[in-house]
Enzyme design. Structure first.
Site, mmCIF file in Angstrom:
data_model
loop_
_atom_site.group_PDB
_atom_site.id
_atom_site.type_symbol
_atom_site.label_atom_id
_atom_site.label_comp_id
_atom_site.label_asym_id
_atom_site.label_seq_id
_atom_site.Cartn_x
_atom_site.Cartn_y
_atom_site.Cartn_z
ATOM 1 N N LYS A 38 0.845 -1.205 0.000
ATOM 2 C CA LYS A 38 0.000 0.000 0.000
ATOM 3 C C LYS A 38 0.879 1.252 0.000
ATOM 4 O O LYS A 38 2.066 1.188 0.334
ATOM 5 C CB LYS A 38 -0.909 -0.018 1.242
ATOM 6 C CG LYS A 38 -0.163 0.019 2.571
ATOM 7 C CD LYS A 38 -1.093 -0.286 3.743
ATOM 8 C CE LYS A 38 -0.330 -0.274 5.059
ATOM 9 N NZ LYS A 38 -1.163 -0.777 6.177
ATOM 10 N N TYR A 265 14.224 31.925 4.110
ATOM 11 C CA TYR A 265 13.066 32.695 4.577
ATOM 12 C C TYR A 265 13.156 33.009 6.067
ATOM 13 O O TYR A 265 13.456 32.129 6.874
ATOM 14 C CB TYR A 265 11.774 31.917 4.305
ATOM 15 C CG TYR A 265 11.442 31.777 2.845
ATOM 16 C CD1 TYR A 265 11.305 32.892 2.027
ATOM 17 C CD2 TYR A 265 11.266 30.517 2.286
ATOM 18 C CE1 TYR A 265 10.997 32.751 0.679
ATOM 19 C CE2 TYR A 265 10.949 30.363 0.944
ATOM 20 C CZ TYR A 265 10.815 31.484 0.140
ATOM 21 O OH TYR A 265 10.510 31.339 -1.171
HETATM 22 C C1 LIG Z 1 -0.413 -1.685 6.932
HETATM 23 C C2 LIG Z 1 -0.993 -2.969 7.411
HETATM 24 C C3 LIG Z 1 -0.168 -4.090 7.621
HETATM 25 C C4 LIG Z 1 1.342 -4.026 7.546
HETATM 26 O O1 LIG Z 1 1.857 -3.482 8.752
HETATM 27 P P1 LIG Z 1 3.446 -3.455 9.028
HETATM 28 O O2 LIG Z 1 3.546 -2.968 10.430
HETATM 29 O O3 LIG Z 1 4.042 -2.492 8.045
HETATM 30 O O4 LIG Z 1 3.941 -4.839 8.826
HETATM 31 C C5 LIG Z 1 -0.784 -5.285 7.939
HETATM 32 N N1 LIG Z 1 -2.129 -5.377 8.056
HETATM 33 C C6 LIG Z 1 -2.944 -4.311 7.902
HETATM 34 C C7 LIG Z 1 -4.416 -4.485 8.071
HETATM 35 C C8 LIG Z 1 -2.404 -3.080 7.584
HETATM 36 O O5 LIG Z 1 -3.219 -2.020 7.450
#
Ligand SMILES: *Cc1c(COP(=O)(O)O)cnc(C)c1O
Length: 375
Positions: A38, A265
């Site tokens: 993701k 700035y």
């Molecule tokens: C993002 C996510 C993961 C992965 O989590 P990590 O801590 O990066 O391993 C696993 N399950 C769900 C539902 C997530 O949203």
């Protein structure tokens, strides 16, 4: 300046590190792996990372949004994909046609997915998420059997998975995770007894995968560990894992300024003597946070950022005797010589976590993928 230089700032991603880390997770768990890609693979570039993870033994990909699943399918990736988050009703027909698996937690969603599947002449692949203590998405455990039964009797959908997500697996104290896992495992036992247990029961994120075998079930969902990033201060990766991402920019101008000159700035910094100052082509619109405490690496040495970070550029203090010229590479995250700036260090400086550092690197920063194993 190198005549072939094409980018002002870019990230290099070592796909060999991704493969190495997935292989380590596979060896450890001997379970199916969901590679969580993701948010553009936490900033690492979704399509190349997804391919590397699949090559190294992951069987599944997981994303947060429908658009992310479509990007993978458009690139020709045919592996199973699970959307971990909410799928808007208007995206259901498209996702079902593309054989993307959908997360559900309510009767209304199951009905909508079934109708969409019927309309496109396919079966919806559903994963039921259970809220065992995260308090985010998920059905109440007391409603889970009823929801699972609804899918089981439906002609247009199948229950492919059931899962939960841990809120505190990255903390020293294991008890909150054990408590969530107890609720989940008791539900899985009931599903099994009622012959409703799906093929894929999954719960563990990276931290739980590294620590708690009883949370592995049929599959683990790994994000941060695949990228070679530590889940937290308390839960660190073993030495075998390698970080995949480094972030570089370039010195675009060098000047020598007299004492007392205000920089950037607001002139919040004034030169304290004759100073050599380098301008560097990165700014907060690239995801380099607007903080006064930043450091970068030039010629293997730490250099302080001077004055405010601007949208596209920063100023850095150079060694007065250094022969740094325009064109010199600047490491923002990664190693140079014996020095290293980790995503964890940047997270600390920026008052956040390594996850937000890499996923916050803006889309305009070029992603360059290479294979660190074959170099
Ligand atoms: C993002 C996510 C993961 C992965 O989590 P990590 O801590 O990066 O391993 C696993 N399950 C769900 C539902 C997530 O949203």
């Amino acid at each position: 300046m190198d005549e072939t230089q094409e980018h002002a700032t870019w990230v290099d991603i070592d796909l060999g590190a991704i493969r190495n880390n997935i292989a380590a997770l596979k060896r450890l768990t001997q379970r199916e792996i969901f590679a969580v890609v993701k948010a553009n693979a936490y900033g690492h570039g979704a399509v190349p990372v997804a391919r590397a993870a699949l090559e190294a033994g992951a069987g599944w990909l997981a994303v947060a949004r429908a658009g992310e699943a479509l990007e993978l399918r458009a690139a020709g990736i045919t592996s199973p994909i699970l959307i971990l988050g909410w799928t808007p009703p208007g995206q259901l027909p498209g996702m079902i046609s593309e054989h993307v698996s959908i997360t559900v937690w309510s009767k209304a969603q199951i009905t909508a997915a079934s109708q969409a599947a019927h309309a496109v002449g396919e079966r919806a692949r559903l994963h039921l998420i259970i809220d065992t203590g995260m308090g985010r998405l998920g059905a109440d455990p007391d409603d889970a059997l009823d929801l699972a039964r609804r899918v089981a009797v439906d002609d247009h959908s199948e229950l492919e998975g059931v899962f939960t997500h841990f809120a505190r697996a990255d903390e020293a104290d294991p008890e909150p995770t054990f408590a969530q896992n107890e609720i989940f495992s008791s539900l899985v036992r009931q599903l099994t007894r009622l012959e409703l247990r799906p093929l894929l029961v999954h719960a563990a994120n990276s931290a739980a995968t590294l620590r708690f075998e009883p949370t592995w079930y049929d599959a683990v969902r790994v994000g941060v560990a695949m990228y070679g990033l530590h889940p937290s201060e308390e839960v660190k990766l073993p030495e075998t894992f390698r970080p995949a991402l480094s972030w570089t920019s370039v010195v675009t101008q060098v000047k020598t300024l007299p004492v007392g000159r205000g920089l950037s700035y607001g002139h919040v910094y004034h030169t304290r003597g004759t100073e050599r100052i380098g301008t560097v082509a990165v700014g907060y619109a690239d995801g380099f946070r607007r903080m006064l405490s930043n450091n970068v690496l030039i010629d293997g040495k730490r250099c302080p950022v001077r004055g405010r970070v601007t949208m596209d550029q920063i100023l850095v203090g150079l060694d007065p005797d250094s022969r740094i010229e325009a064109g010199e590479p600047v490491v923002l995250l990664g190693s140079q010589g014996r020095e290293r700036i980790s995503a964890e260090e940047l997270g600390q400086r920026w008052g956040t976590i390594n996850y937000e550092v890499t996923s916050g690197i803006a889309a305009r920063v070029a992603r360059m993928h290479y294979d660190g194993d074959s170099r």
